[in-house]
Design an enzyme around this catalytic site. Structure first.
Site, PDB file in Angstrom:
ATOM      1  CG  LEU A 179       9.332   4.779   3.075  1.00  0.00           C
ATOM      2  CD1 LEU A 179       8.208   5.760   2.767  1.00  0.00           C
ATOM      3  CD2 LEU A 179      10.530   5.519   3.656  1.00  0.00           C
ATOM      4  N   GLY A 180       8.488   0.652   5.022  1.00  0.00           N
ATOM      5  CA  GLY A 180       7.858  -0.234   5.987  1.00  0.00           C
ATOM      6  C   GLY A 180       7.037  -1.280   5.264  1.00  0.00           C
TER       7      GLY A 180
ATOM      8  N   GLY B 223       3.463  -3.893   5.868  1.00  0.00           N
ATOM      9  CA  GLY B 223       2.337  -4.394   6.636  1.00  0.00           C
ATOM     10  C   GLY B 223       1.880  -5.720   6.062  1.00  0.00           C
TER      11      GLY B 223
ATOM     12  CB  ILE C  17       6.127  -3.592   0.459  1.00  0.00           C
ATOM     13  CG1 ILE C  17       6.121  -5.078   0.843  1.00  0.00           C
ATOM     14  CG2 ILE C  17       7.479  -2.983   0.774  1.00  0.00           C
ATOM     15  CD1 ILE C  17       7.111  -5.913   0.052  1.00  0.00           C
ATOM     16  CB  VAL C  18       5.013   1.720   2.601  1.00  0.00           C
ATOM     17  CG1 VAL C  18       4.971   3.213   2.274  1.00  0.00           C
ATOM     18  CG2 VAL C  18       3.633   1.253   3.053  1.00  0.00           C
TER      19      VAL C  18
ATOM     20  CE  LYS D 221      -0.656  -0.971   2.549  1.00  0.00           C
ATOM     21  NZ  LYS D 221      -1.560  -0.809   3.683  1.00  0.00           N
TER      22      LYS D 221
ATOM     23  CG  ASP E 191      -3.359  -3.701  12.146  1.00  0.00           C
ATOM     24  OD1 ASP E 191      -3.238  -4.136  13.301  1.00  0.00           O
ATOM     25  OD2 ASP E 191      -2.524  -3.899  11.252  1.00  0.00           O
TER      26      ASP E 191
END
Length: 631
Positions: free
Chosen positions: A311-312, A314, A318-319, A333, A432
């Site tokens: 999904l994304g 950071g 990783i998610v 996550k 963040d």
């Protein structure tokens, strides 16, 4: 002979005149040289495109039929006629990366992460001596890491994680590329030993054949041959005394630290008691109200952490989208910074404290997984993704987020941060905040997420000193220069979030020739003063926004991003301004002409805080805006 001399003289005169004209043209019109250089780079980009498979036609205008100036091509950013950045993130690209990429010598940022590019990493990248950021993560690159990357003297961020790279990590990355601040080679098939890098931000995990034995980073000092014996004795005594002093100092620090930790433990025990949360495991695999999952459950839910489920990503994890056996869809996550977790007890404690922050505008933590060196967090799945992705979407020609929805997102995110800063004990600094870290639930309600950089701070502390981490370009000046993180760190980032909501920009970097007096904050200030904010607002909105509300939101954003932290409002004050807007213009008028500090001044961050609201009650007395169980 004499008859032939005149024509020869005439011919020589013509040649001379033509030569002068050519020379004059070269002096007066130097542009063709620059155009020639850009033309070569345009051909290089065409070669890069030819080696890639682009089913989404993201590189449609990388074609010489559109001219020899690639600065006008999609995903190409230039500065003063030089290509500075190629940003092709998550464009569904496959194929290979052509060695022609190395011909773009002016490149500073090369971002290709989250695609499906395979084949070797071209060693020609090592020719781009100005390169600062190289992100090839989450692709299918194979082969070895080119040793030529060590030639990149300006390289600061190198991310090669989640590929299929093999072989050793080049020693040159540790010995020659001395500017590297962040290196991630995790989750590959690397082997050999780990070189000793000069930065702590190095991630090796997920490489089972990589040895823990690395080369030594600091050589032992050797005494010169001409040093006298008595000098060596004196040095030995001095070193002995220094070691004694260090031992005494360490003992004192240990005593003080033990006392502080004991006090904080008692404080947190009281917090847990009030929240009625148990910190002990129960037979059903729970920790308090959190469920503890097995690693096998998480592997099955995410289809073995398939890239298709991502999904994304950071900086710290990783998610993945996951489907549990009971049909529940979750977001998993997978943390990468395992070395920062000192034992399971500390991990559980941090999970517990963060899980106490229960608010409708904060992402609720469902559970976790601890297995060997794996750390996973399980969250509810947010169907509408991030604010950053939603800002790009249009539905039937209209933006998915209209002006009213953007205002509601701003207010919701501010309420979540208010809860973290002033209604949690210990308070939490996110560090963040940005549009890609704010999720949207099924009702497009803002949900602040990604606590990967969060810091827990006791209420009696004004700030904490930490290693500087966050997103490049969004780090407040006091945090960047001194490592001081406080609630005002989040306030600064929240101001940039407001600018994202206003402009709809995917990046806050300005376009070429857009504004030459500073960055996007300075541009916003100038357009506000010139009453030209219509040039600043997201074009997808057209004229469908309230001009007065737009002006207030930009004023709040500028207050949040004041250079000195003490000049920025608290989140409680920001919430009030967003709720009613009362006095926003007056507050901005009082603050807008405050002189910027002299960068050479030693008292750069010494100033008197501004009281935005004299009637503001003590933050401890504030009640939660709205608590809710679902998240």
């Amino acid at each position: 002979m004499g008859g032939r001399g005149a024509p020869d003289a005439t011919r020589m005169l013509v040649v001379a005149v033509v030569g002068v004209m050519v020379a004059a043209a070269a002096v007066l019109c130097p542009a063709p040289a620059a155009a020639g250089k850009l033309g070569k780079q345009a051909k290089a980009l065409v070669a890069v495109k030819a080696a890639l498979h682009d089913p989404g036609n993201a590189l449609w205008d990388w074609d010489l039929k559109f001219g020899n100036d690639p600065c006008h091509w999609n995903m190409v950013t230039c500065h003063e006629g030089q290509i500075q950045e190629l940003s092709m993130t998550n464009k569904n690209l496959s194929g290979t990366l052509s060695p022609a990429i190395g011909k773009i010598r002016s490149l500073r940022y090369l971002l290709l992460h989250q695609n499906a590019i395979s084949g070797p990493i071209p060693d020609t990248i090592g020719r781009m001596k100005l390169l600062e950021v190289l992100d090839l993560s989450n692709n299918h690159f194979s082969g070895s890491i080119p040793s030529t990357l060590g030639n990149l003297a300006n390289l600061q961020y190198l991310r090669l994680n989640n590929n299929s790279l093999s072989g050793p990590i080049p020693e040159s990355l540790a010995t020659d590329a001395l500017m590297i601040f962040n290196l991630d080679v995790s989750f590959n098939n690397l082997s050999g030993h780990r070189p000793a890098f000069r930065t702590w931000n190095v991630f090796f995990e997920g490489n089972p054949f990589l040895s823990d034995i690395g080369s030594e980073s600091i050589a032992a000092p050797v005494a010169p041959k001409d040093v006298k014996e008595e000098d060596l004795q004196f040095m030995s005594k001095s070193i002995f005394m220094l070691l004694v002093c260090i031992a005494i100092g360490c003992s004192l620090v240990a005593v003080v630290t033990g006392a502080v930790l004991f006090w904080k433990r008692r404080q947190r025990e009281r917090v847990f008691a009030v929240a009625d949360v148990s910190v002990h495991h129960d037979p059903e695999g729970c920790l308090g109200h959190l469920k503890q999952y097995s690693f096998q459950e998480m592997r099955m839910a995410t289809n073995n952490f398939s890239q298709r489920n991502i999904l994304g990503e950071g900086g710290y994890g990783i998610v993945y989208k996951g489907d549990l056996p009971d049909g529940t869809t979750v977001a998993v996550k997978r943390l990468k910074d395992h070395d920062s977790v000192v034992g399971d007890d500390q991990f559980h404690t941090e999970v517990e404290v963060i899980s106490l922050a229960v608010h409708r505008n904060l992402l609720h933590l469902n559970g976790f997984c601890v297995a060997n060196n794996e750390r996973l967090l399980v969250y509810p799945y947010m169907p509408n993704g991030t604010v950053a992705s939603k800002l790009k979407e249009c539905v039937d020609g209209e933006p998915a987020l209209d002006w009213a929805k953007r205002k509601r997102i701003a207010l919701g995110a501010s309420q979540g941060l208010l809860y973290l800063h002033e209604q949690c004990d210990p308070k939490i600094i996110h560090r963040d905040i940005k549009a890609s870290n704010v999720l949207l639930d099924e009702y497009l309600e803002a949900v602040v997420a990604d606590f990967g950089l969060a810091k827990l701070v006791d209420h009696w502390m004004s700030h904490v000193v930490t290693s500087v981490r966050g997103t490049i370009g969004r780090i407040p000046p006091e945090y960047y220069l001194s490592g001081h993180a406080s609630e005002k760190t989040d306030v600064f980032c929240f101001g940039l979030l407001l600018i994202e909501l206003v402009t709809g920009r995917s990046t806050l970097e300005l376009h070429e020739n857009e504004f030459d007096k500073g960055g996007i904050i300075e541009l916003a200030k100038e357009l506000l003063e010139q009453n030209k904010l219509s040039m600043f607002v997201d074009r997808k909105l057209g004229s469908n926004y309230d001009s007065a509300e737009l002006e207030e939101m930009v004023q709040i954003a500028l207050l949040c991003t004041m250079y000195r932290s003490c000049h920025r409002p608290r989140m409680s004050e920001i919430v009030k301004m967003l709720e009613g807007g009362d006095g926003v213009a007056e507050k901005w008028q009082a603050m807008k002409d405050i002189e910027e500090p002299n960068p050479d001044s030693s008292s750069e961050f010494v100033c008197i805080g501004i009281n935005y609201d004299v009637d503001e009650c003590n933050s401890i007395e504030l009640q939660a805006v709205e608590l809710s169980g679902p998240r």
